[in-house]
Design a protein around this motif. Structure first.
Motif, mmCIF file in Angstrom:
data_model
loop_
_atom_site.group_PDB
_atom_site.id
_atom_site.type_symbol
_atom_site.label_atom_id
_atom_site.label_comp_id
_atom_site.label_asym_id
_atom_site.label_seq_id
_atom_site.Cartn_x
_atom_site.Cartn_y
_atom_site.Cartn_z
ATOM 1 N N ASP A 37 0.825 -1.202 0.000
ATOM 2 C CA ASP A 37 0.000 0.000 0.000
ATOM 3 C C ASP A 37 0.861 1.254 0.000
ATOM 4 N N ASP A 44 -6.661 14.200 -6.018
ATOM 5 C CA ASP A 44 -6.725 13.403 -7.244
ATOM 6 C C ASP A 44 -6.426 14.257 -8.470
ATOM 7 N N THR A 68 -4.336 2.257 -9.241
ATOM 8 C CA THR A 68 -5.505 3.103 -9.070
ATOM 9 C C THR A 68 -5.818 3.200 -7.582
ATOM 10 N N LYS A 69 -6.489 4.273 -7.241
ATOM 11 C CA LYS A 69 -6.802 4.529 -5.836
ATOM 12 C C LYS A 69 -8.007 3.700 -5.411
ATOM 13 N N THR A 70 -7.854 3.010 -4.281
ATOM 14 C CA THR A 70 -8.931 2.221 -3.701
ATOM 15 C C THR A 70 -8.940 2.456 -2.196
ATOM 16 N N ARG A 73 -6.071 4.592 -0.675
ATOM 17 C CA ARG A 73 -4.699 4.099 -0.835
ATOM 18 C C ARG A 73 -4.521 3.560 -2.249
ATOM 19 N N TYR A 74 -3.262 3.454 -2.644
ATOM 20 C CA TYR A 74 -2.901 2.799 -3.892
ATOM 21 C C TYR A 74 -2.330 1.447 -3.502
#
Length: 134
Positions: A37, A44, A68-70, A73-74
């Protein structure tokens, strides 16, 4: 450091900032997926790209994987069942739309301090931990 396409991987020095953070786990098991992470405290709209560069002991070059951001976090999930390995080496790079490039983790001089982890058998790991407590 070289990427899969033969192009140089960014080498720095990079600005040291708390806005790009990664804390690697101490242990990576050889039978379980491992989540890597990266937390990025930029909007963004500011972010052009977030990538992880990784390789295993069986690879000669780093592979760049765009993230991608989830959930704030990436995340990159390394699965040793899909990509067998004895060790993994990686670092993150963040590019902002103002042209600045950030990386993690960094050493005290602002250069990439790649994370290197040997994949460990969980049974052997917990046997050793139990034995060390006696």
């Amino acid at each position: 450091l070289w990427g899969e396409t033969g192009t140089p991987v960014p080498k720095g020095p990079f600005p040291k900032t708390m806005k790009v953070m990664h804390r690697p786990d101490d242990v990576v098991f050889d039978s379980r997926p491992y989540d890597m992470d990266l937390f990025v405290d930029h909007s963004d709209e500011e972010i052009v790209n977030v990538s992880i560069f990784f390789k295993t002991d069986a690879m000669t070059h780093f592979i760049e994987h765009h993230l991608t951001k989830t959930r704030a976090r990436y995340r990159f999930r390394f699965n040793p069942a899909i990509t067998p390995a004895e060790s993994i080496t990686y670092f993150f790079v963040v590019t902002l739309n103002d042209g600045s490039v950030h990386a993690a983790p960094l050493n005290k001089n602002g250069y990439i301090d790649v994370v290197e982890r040997k994949l460990v058998d969980p049974v052997e790991y917990f046997k050793r931990r139990l034995a060390s407590r006696r």
